[in-house]
Design an enzyme around this catalytic site. Structure first.
Site, mmCIF file in Angstrom:
data_model
loop_
_atom_site.group_PDB
_atom_site.id
_atom_site.type_symbol
_atom_site.label_atom_id
_atom_site.label_comp_id
_atom_site.label_asym_id
_atom_site.label_seq_id
_atom_site.Cartn_x
_atom_site.Cartn_y
_atom_site.Cartn_z
ATOM 1 N N HIS A 88 4.532 -2.130 3.955
ATOM 2 C CA HIS A 88 3.624 -2.874 3.448
ATOM 3 C C HIS A 88 3.366 -4.064 4.261
ATOM 4 O O HIS A 88 4.472 -4.535 4.819
ATOM 5 C CB HIS A 88 4.108 -3.437 1.929
ATOM 6 N N ASP A 131 6.281 -6.580 3.755
ATOM 7 C CA ASP A 131 7.309 -6.181 4.119
ATOM 8 C C ASP A 131 7.891 -6.993 5.509
ATOM 9 O O ASP A 131 9.055 -7.050 5.813
ATOM 10 C CB ASP A 131 7.772 -4.860 4.357
ATOM 11 N N HIS A 156 7.953 9.514 -9.185
ATOM 12 C CA HIS A 156 6.702 9.193 -9.800
ATOM 13 C C HIS A 156 6.417 10.577 -10.686
ATOM 14 O O HIS A 156 5.813 10.423 -11.923
ATOM 15 C CB HIS A 156 5.645 8.962 -8.854
ATOM 16 N N GLU A 175 -1.455 7.171 -4.018
ATOM 17 C CA GLU A 175 0.274 7.466 -4.227
ATOM 18 C C GLU A 175 -0.045 7.587 -5.922
ATOM 19 O O GLU A 175 0.227 6.347 -6.470
ATOM 20 C CB GLU A 175 1.245 6.551 -3.821
HETATM 21 C C1 XLS Z 1 6.471 2.146 -5.948
HETATM 22 C C2 XLS Z 1 5.890 2.987 -4.838
HETATM 23 C C3 XLS Z 1 5.527 2.148 -3.462
HETATM 24 C C4 XLS Z 1 4.882 2.767 -2.631
HETATM 25 C C5 XLS Z 1 4.008 1.907 -1.349
HETATM 26 O O1 XLS Z 1 6.893 2.684 -6.834
HETATM 27 O O2 XLS Z 1 6.460 3.949 -4.417
HETATM 28 O O3 XLS Z 1 6.874 1.939 -2.890
HETATM 29 O O4 XLS Z 1 5.187 3.886 -1.928
HETATM 30 O O5 XLS Z 1 3.418 0.898 -1.958
HETATM 31 NI NI NI Z 2 6.304 5.415 -3.194
HETATM 32 NI NI NI Z 3 8.103 4.482 -6.358
#
Ligand code: XLS
Ligand code: NI
Ligand code: NI
Length: 435
Positions: free
Chosen positions: A99, A102, A269, A230
């Site tokens: 990110h 980061d 997730h 994502e």
């Molecule tokens: C959070 C996400 C995050 C993404 C990137 O749960 O996994 O880390 O991969 O923003």
């Molecule tokens: Ni992630």
């Molecule tokens: Ni995650």
């Protein structure tokens, strides 16, 4: 050198007892005509590996990181780059992901944040050139700063939308400059806590507008890598709009974004959404939307995103079965969005964690390839649906039949007889033969 006592991690084979060696990941070994390196495209994440400090909602950080000076300065960020690339190189990881926030500290103004990011990006580029390590994807952190409390692209505040747009613009430029192969959107706060205060339709329209602006800007600057969404159903929001693969694809289709987007699927997730990772991979895969994976695992006894390193061979075998079935990860990779436990506070734990994840995926790849080579599983599935291969099935599948015709057919035939057992237990035993 920050880890003089750790050499490059090498493949030593399954018999090795060296904890700092690969037992399965053998980068040059060919599987289904492709090297393991090219199948897996392993990637280390900056946020957990370089920025994770072991803090949790109940306590401060525990991690010992001797290279950190305790400041959020650009100098500290630049030193971190050195450490990061030493870790990537020693792990033989060909990719990394970040990110914006980061890698470089957020400044006191947007201009200062941009400048910090550019300074660190310059060093990242030099390190990439020196080592050959590549950027798998970049993403903008649109969830940590308090301004994003109501969301970013879905905020009720138009200025927040504008700020997020500015951040994504810069992050796209940097990702392009660093040769990033994809660009990710994880909508951590793009959702709601409560519907009483939410105009869902307006928020979704705004989210789509935001993505279209990103697509337009990517075209303008010549960034050609796919965008990846994502999915995650919740946490930190109670409901995230990009809740699972099916919801994302429905959204992308409804707003004419399918040509530009694929999905970045994450195991933990998937489980939070009530699915297996295999389900998510297969769902995205059969729609041509399998982009990349965030490789980790949850703890089924804990209901949140624990982001643990994957070590379960059933899991990695299932992932690789689905990935191979759909033709591989393309420009994506196996990205370890995973963090060491709070109790694993020493720097060397970062190595043990990645070695385990890489080995588990390498083993999963080999098992999946063996299952595919024997073909028993796929011929079972083919056989199971074989009634569809006859004249009637073909007529229905090609849209040549009707309810009336099928009624006439069943009137004559009388009953639909069971034709084949699901054989779940036999197939579970079959999979066990390969483990
Ligand atoms: C959070 C996400 C995050 C993404 C990137 O749960 O996994 O880390 O991969 O923003
Ligand atoms: Ni992630
Ligand atoms: Ni995650």
């Amino acid at each position: 050198m920050y880890f003089p006592e750790i050499n490059r991690i090498e493949y030593e084979g399954p018999q090795s007892k060296n904890p700092l060696a690969f037992r399965w990941y053998n980068p040059d070994e060919m599987v289904e005509g492709k090297s393991m390196r090219d199948h897996m495209r392993f990637s280390v994440v900056y946020w957990h590996t370089m920025r994770g400090d072991g803090s949790d909602p109940f306590g401060v950080g525990t991690a010992v990181r001797p290279w950190e000076d305790g400041t959020d300065s650009v100098d500290n960020a630049l030193r971190r780059v050195e450490v990061a690339f030493e870790i990537f190189e020693k792990l033989q990881a060909p990719f990394y992901a970040f990110h914006d926030r980061d890698v470089a500290p957020e400044g006191s103004s947007l201009a200062e944040s941009h400048a910090n990011f550019e300074r660190v990006a310059k060093s990242l580029k030099e390190h990439q050139q020196k080592t050959g390590i590549q950027l798998l994807w970049g993403t903008a952190n649109l969830f940590s700063n308090p301004r994003y409390m109501h969301g970013a692209a879905t905020s009720c505040n138009v200025d927040v939308f504008a700020y997020a747009a500015a951040q994504v613009k810069k992050c796209l430029e940097v990702t392009k400059e660093l040769g990033g192969q994809n660009y990710v959107f994880w909508g951590g706060r793009e959702g709601y806590q409560n519907l009483y205060n939410t105009d869902m339709q307006r928020e979704l329209d705004h989210l789509a507008r935001f993505f279209h602006m990103a697509v337009d800007y990517a075209k303008q600057i010549g960034f050609s890598g796919p965008f990846l969404i994502e999915p995650k159903p919740k946490e930190p929001t109670k409901h995230q709009y990009d809740s699972d693969a099916a919801a994302c694809l429905n959204f992308l289709r409804a707003y004419d974004l399918m040509p530009y987007f694929k999905l970045n699927l994450e195991t933990n997730h998937a489980t939070l959404a009530g699915h297996t990772m295999m389900h998510e991979l297969d769902y995205a895969g059969h729609q041509g939307a399998l982009g990349s994976i965030d490789a980790n695992t949850g703890d089924l006894l804990l209901g949140w995103d624990t982001d643990q390193f994957p070590t379960d061979y059933y899991l990695t075998t299932q992932c690789m079965l689905a990935i191979l079935k759909h033709g591989g990860l393309g420009s994506g990779g196996v990205n370890f969005d995973a963090k060491v436990r709070r109790e694993s506070f020493e720097p060397i734990d970062l190595f043990h964690a990645h070695i385990g994840g890489m080995d588990a995926f390498a083993r999963g790849l080999k098992i999946a390839a063996a299952i595919r080579a024997d073909g028993e599983l796929s011929s079972f599935v083919q056989q199971r649906y074989s009634s569809w291969d006859g004249e009637l099935g073909q007529k229905i599948e090609s849209g040549q039949s009707s309810l009336a015709e099928l009624e006439a057919y069943m009137m004559q035939k009388g009953e639909a007889q069971p034709n084949t057992s699901g054989r779940q237990e036999m197939l579970e035993n079959l999979i066990n033969r390969y483990l």
